[in-house]
Write a protein that holds these residues in place. Sequence first.
Motif, PDB file in Angstrom:
ATOM      1  N   THR A 319      43.694  35.831  38.556  1.00  0.00           N
ATOM      2  CA  THR A 319      43.633  36.795  39.713  1.00  0.00           C
ATOM      3  C   THR A 319      44.159  36.367  40.964  1.00  0.00           C
ATOM      4  O   THR A 319      44.359  37.064  41.826  1.00  0.00           O
ATOM      5  CB  THR A 319      41.922  37.200  39.925  1.00  0.00           C
ATOM      6  OG1 THR A 319      41.572  37.544  38.550  1.00  0.00           O
ATOM      7  CG2 THR A 319      41.800  38.286  40.800  1.00  0.00           C
ATOM      8  N   LYS A 322      47.461  37.216  40.862  1.00  0.00           N
ATOM      9  CA  LYS A 322      47.892  38.695  41.172  1.00  0.00           C
ATOM     10  C   LYS A 322      47.738  39.118  42.608  1.00  0.00           C
ATOM     11  O   LYS A 322      48.373  39.794  43.014  1.00  0.00           O
ATOM     12  CB  LYS A 322      46.583  39.484  40.156  1.00  0.00           C
ATOM     13  CG  LYS A 322      46.768  41.032  40.012  1.00  0.00           C
ATOM     14  CD  LYS A 322      45.836  41.343  38.840  1.00  0.00           C
ATOM     15  CE  LYS A 322      46.048  40.975  37.459  1.00  0.00           C
ATOM     16  NZ  LYS A 322      45.125  41.287  36.512  1.00  0.00           N
ATOM     17  N   SER A 323      46.652  38.523  43.079  1.00  0.00           N
ATOM     18  CA  SER A 323      46.454  39.052  44.703  1.00  0.00           C
ATOM     19  C   SER A 323      47.519  38.609  45.553  1.00  0.00           C
ATOM     20  O   SER A 323      47.516  39.056  46.635  1.00  0.00           O
ATOM     21  CB  SER A 323      44.937  38.629  45.126  1.00  0.00           C
ATOM     22  OG  SER A 323      44.816  37.296  45.351  1.00  0.00           O
ATOM     23  N   VAL A 326      50.860  40.994  43.639  1.00  0.00           N
ATOM     24  CA  VAL A 326      50.833  42.387  43.974  1.00  0.00           C
ATOM     25  C   VAL A 326      51.101  42.677  45.465  1.00  0.00           C
ATOM     26  O   VAL A 326      51.440  43.740  46.186  1.00  0.00           O
ATOM     27  CB  VAL A 326      49.528  42.899  43.281  1.00  0.00           C
ATOM     28  CG1 VAL A 326      49.379  44.333  43.775  1.00  0.00           C
ATOM     29  CG2 VAL A 326      49.529  42.973  41.894  1.00  0.00           C
ATOM     30  N   ASP A 327      50.320  41.788  46.344  1.00  0.00           N
ATOM     31  CA  ASP A 327      50.760  41.756  47.729  1.00  0.00           C
ATOM     32  C   ASP A 327      52.175  41.959  48.149  1.00  0.00           C
ATOM     33  O   ASP A 327      52.707  42.785  48.719  1.00  0.00           O
ATOM     34  CB  ASP A 327      49.850  40.722  48.494  1.00  0.00           C
ATOM     35  CG  ASP A 327      49.656  40.907  49.899  1.00  0.00           C
ATOM     36  OD1 ASP A 327      50.075  41.920  50.545  1.00  0.00           O
ATOM     37  OD2 ASP A 327      49.498  39.858  50.588  1.00  0.00           O
ATOM     38  N   VAL A 370      43.560  45.119  43.256  1.00  0.00           N
ATOM     39  CA  VAL A 370      44.747  45.392  43.742  1.00  0.00           C
ATOM     40  C   VAL A 370      44.544  46.850  44.711  1.00  0.00           C
ATOM     41  O   VAL A 370      45.293  47.575  45.063  1.00  0.00           O
ATOM     42  CB  VAL A 370      45.715  45.656  42.599  1.00  0.00           C
ATOM     43  CG1 VAL A 370      46.246  44.431  41.866  1.00  0.00           C
ATOM     44  CG2 VAL A 370      45.560  46.619  41.722  1.00  0.00           C
ATOM     45  N   ASP A 371      43.123  47.265  44.675  1.00  0.00           N
ATOM     46  CA  ASP A 371      43.110  48.767  45.022  1.00  0.00           C
ATOM     47  C   ASP A 371      43.454  48.571  46.505  1.00  0.00           C
ATOM     48  O   ASP A 371      43.903  49.737  47.042  1.00  0.00           O
ATOM     49  CB  ASP A 371      41.409  49.016  44.998  1.00  0.00           C
ATOM     50  CG  ASP A 371      41.051  49.214  43.811  1.00  0.00           C
ATOM     51  OD1 ASP A 371      41.703  49.211  42.822  1.00  0.00           O
ATOM     52  OD2 ASP A 371      39.793  49.337  43.451  1.00  0.00           O
ATOM     53  N   MET A 373      45.604  47.076  48.353  1.00  0.00           N
ATOM     54  CA  MET A 373      46.970  47.039  48.530  1.00  0.00           C
ATOM     55  C   MET A 373      47.682  48.385  48.268  1.00  0.00           C
ATOM     56  O   MET A 373      48.506  48.872  48.747  1.00  0.00           O
ATOM     57  CB  MET A 373      47.628  45.944  47.682  1.00  0.00           C
ATOM     58  CG  MET A 373      46.942  44.663  48.013  1.00  0.00           C
ATOM     59  SD  MET A 373      47.313  43.237  46.811  1.00  0.00           S
ATOM     60  CE  MET A 373      45.631  42.489  46.510  1.00  0.00           C
ATOM     61  N   HIS A 389      46.228  49.421  34.673  1.00  0.00           N
ATOM     62  CA  HIS A 389      45.726  48.032  34.802  1.00  0.00           C
ATOM     63  C   HIS A 389      44.829  47.823  33.572  1.00  0.00           C
ATOM     64  O   HIS A 389      43.843  48.464  33.498  1.00  0.00           O
ATOM     65  CB  HIS A 389      44.943  47.987  36.245  1.00  0.00           C
ATOM     66  CG  HIS A 389      44.714  46.493  36.269  1.00  0.00           C
ATOM     67  ND1 HIS A 389      43.990  46.013  37.648  1.00  0.00           N
ATOM     68  CD2 HIS A 389      44.676  45.377  35.831  1.00  0.00           C
ATOM     69  CE1 HIS A 389      43.926  44.801  37.723  1.00  0.00           C
ATOM     70  NE2 HIS A 389      44.578  44.236  36.585  1.00  0.00           N
ATOM     71  N   TYR A 409      53.780  42.534  34.898  1.00  0.00           N
ATOM     72  CA  TYR A 409      53.970  43.251  36.137  1.00  0.00           C
ATOM     73  C   TYR A 409      55.076  44.337  35.792  1.00  0.00           C
ATOM     74  O   TYR A 409      56.137  43.816  35.582  1.00  0.00           O
ATOM     75  CB  TYR A 409      53.975  42.493  37.203  1.00  0.00           C
ATOM     76  CG  TYR A 409      52.901  41.832  37.324  1.00  0.00           C
ATOM     77  CD1 TYR A 409      51.934  42.349  38.377  1.00  0.00           C
ATOM     78  CD2 TYR A 409      52.712  40.557  36.962  1.00  0.00           C
ATOM     79  CE1 TYR A 409      50.579  41.525  38.689  1.00  0.00           C
ATOM     80  CE2 TYR A 409      51.284  39.668  37.248  1.00  0.00           C
ATOM     81  CZ  TYR A 409      50.471  40.113  38.146  1.00  0.00           C
ATOM     82  OH  TYR A 409      49.446  39.448  38.112  1.00  0.00           O
ATOM     83  N   ASN A 492      41.455  42.297  49.416  1.00  0.00           N
ATOM     84  CA  ASN A 492      41.708  41.611  48.238  1.00  0.00           C
ATOM     85  C   ASN A 492      42.984  40.684  48.288  1.00  0.00           C
ATOM     86  O   ASN A 492      43.455  39.697  47.620  1.00  0.00           O
ATOM     87  CB  ASN A 492      42.159  42.380  46.768  1.00  0.00           C
ATOM     88  CG  ASN A 492      40.642  42.784  46.608  1.00  0.00           C
ATOM     89  OD1 ASN A 492      39.796  41.989  46.119  1.00  0.00           O
ATOM     90  ND2 ASN A 492      40.505  44.323  46.453  1.00  0.00           N
ATOM     91  N   ALA A 493      44.128  41.324  49.328  1.00  0.00           N
ATOM     92  CA  ALA A 493      45.369  40.531  49.489  1.00  0.00           C
ATOM     93  C   ALA A 493      45.177  39.153  49.897  1.00  0.00           C
ATOM     94  O   ALA A 493      44.361  38.866  50.787  1.00  0.00           O
ATOM     95  CB  ALA A 493      46.087  41.251  50.466  1.00  0.00           C
TER      96      ALA A 493
END
Length: 524
Positions: A319, A322-323, A326-327, A370-371, A373, A389, A409, A492-493
Amino acid sequence: TTFLSPLPRNLFTVNSPNVVYTESEINTKYTYRTTLVNEVADGKFEAVPKETVYDFKVERKVPKTGMMLVGWGGNNGTTVTAGIIANRRGLTWDTREGPRAANYYGSVVMGSTMKLGTNAKTAKDVNIPFHDVLPMVHPNDLAIGGWDISGMNLAAAMDRAAVLEPTLKARVKKEMVEMVPLPSIYYPDFIAANQEDRADNLIQGSKASLAHVDQIRQDIRDFKAKHGLDKVIVQWTANTERFAELIPGINDTADNLMKAIEDGHEEVAPSTVFAVASILENAPFINGSPQNTFVPGAIELAEKHNAFIGGDDFKSGQTKMKSALVDFLISAGIKLTSIASYNHLGNNDGKNLSSHKQFRSKEISKSNVVDDMVEANSVLYKKGEHPDHTVVIKYMPAVGDNKRALDEYYAEIFMGGHQTISLFNVCEDSLLASPLIIDLVLIAEMMTRIQWKAHAIDGATTKEFGNFHSVLSILSYMLKAPLTPPGTPVVNALAKQRGALTNIFRACVGLEPESDMTLEHKLF
Ligand code: NAD
């Protein structure tokens, strides 16, 4: 034995009319600059720069601090304990790849640096250890204790965890044999049935009660007294529980929650009982697992008592990646369309998560990351549109703590093209989580010594110094599903989370945020 516990070095002072050092405090006047936006006609905006002046007050004396872990005998609990002992004693040990020395890699506070500024003579960056920005506790100085439903001493539990090298274990064993977890509370319905055979160290009673709250409070007080501590931080690194049902009249308010505990209601989780006891003892409580320990009543109780809480779920491997990734993708203007995340692991955490209700807690905490972002980018995503996801976790005993995470991804790029990024991440889960446990303790402790006063919130001035909000969202960097004060946005970023952490610390000593503009190198 020589203990390696360096005193705060006071590596720098800030020379500014806005910063005053006294023997016991650092006092700072800080101008916080933000931008307010008004919606005007036709979907247009007006942006208005805003300034608020705050006084920050940092207590300089570093308190004697203890860390109490719930689930102390688990993989994380034993690993972080052995790691701190090894650092404290400056141990080295032999491995098949040669000697290794104790370190704090993976800890933001102990392992990363922050740019202090630009060297006045050479114009080069001056970077200092994060730990030196404010007068923080050193992890080598932490007293360590805690609870576990398994009564194994920490040396035996460390063997059971199968994480550390035998040569290292041999060097910390003598000390760890003496460490035995306090009995804990066990409500079988909340963790997987497959955990039952290790539950041999229990406080009587299999549902919530005031007696349980009182016993845990007494344990915290005894630990404090035994080690002569000023402060204790409590952290849940015990098994992932199922979600507790949110029931009006039961866990919706502080009073109802206390009543539900008194009545032995079956929807009060052990982790919530620990949170309540810690709040009432004014010991900051952090939840490192994904379940909803902080039901609304628990949050309200913390607010009422001005106690600090933080959570949920350590953000260690997949995670965290991921954060960050995705950012990067969405900030690069690339339209991420799906994330498939698969894990398998063979430690006791994996065994517990092989049970559906406990997996569900993890699935929820891993899914919302990821919400913010996605929502922030209205160029790539229509309102309500979201990448697919999926999160899968499988128990595979053979790989032990060496968790495998495979992620794909899939993104849409220029002119209908596609980009597929495939990641294969392998590492000892507990070696990633242990430094986070340390960071969470050090930062939560630091936040208990920072106070603020506003000179103008919409023209008004607060008279008294106050604490930060009970919910420490500043801990978000270390957590998968960050808890924030009710009604405030979740970030979350990863880069933003780090920015908040570093810049709040900087503000407390009167330094501007790291802006990365470096105009001094661009305007000649
Ligand atoms: P573990 O199973 O090895 O350790 C958990 C310990 O908690 C066990 O010793 C168990 O006996 C004990 N326990 C269970 N219920 C208890 C209770 N009511 N009171 C006291 N002790 C209790 O697991 P771990 O690998 O150490 O992970 C701990 C938790 O951290 C898990 O919930 C996991 O999901 C979470 N987590 C771990 C990571 C990581 O990278 N390791 C990341 C995020 C979250």
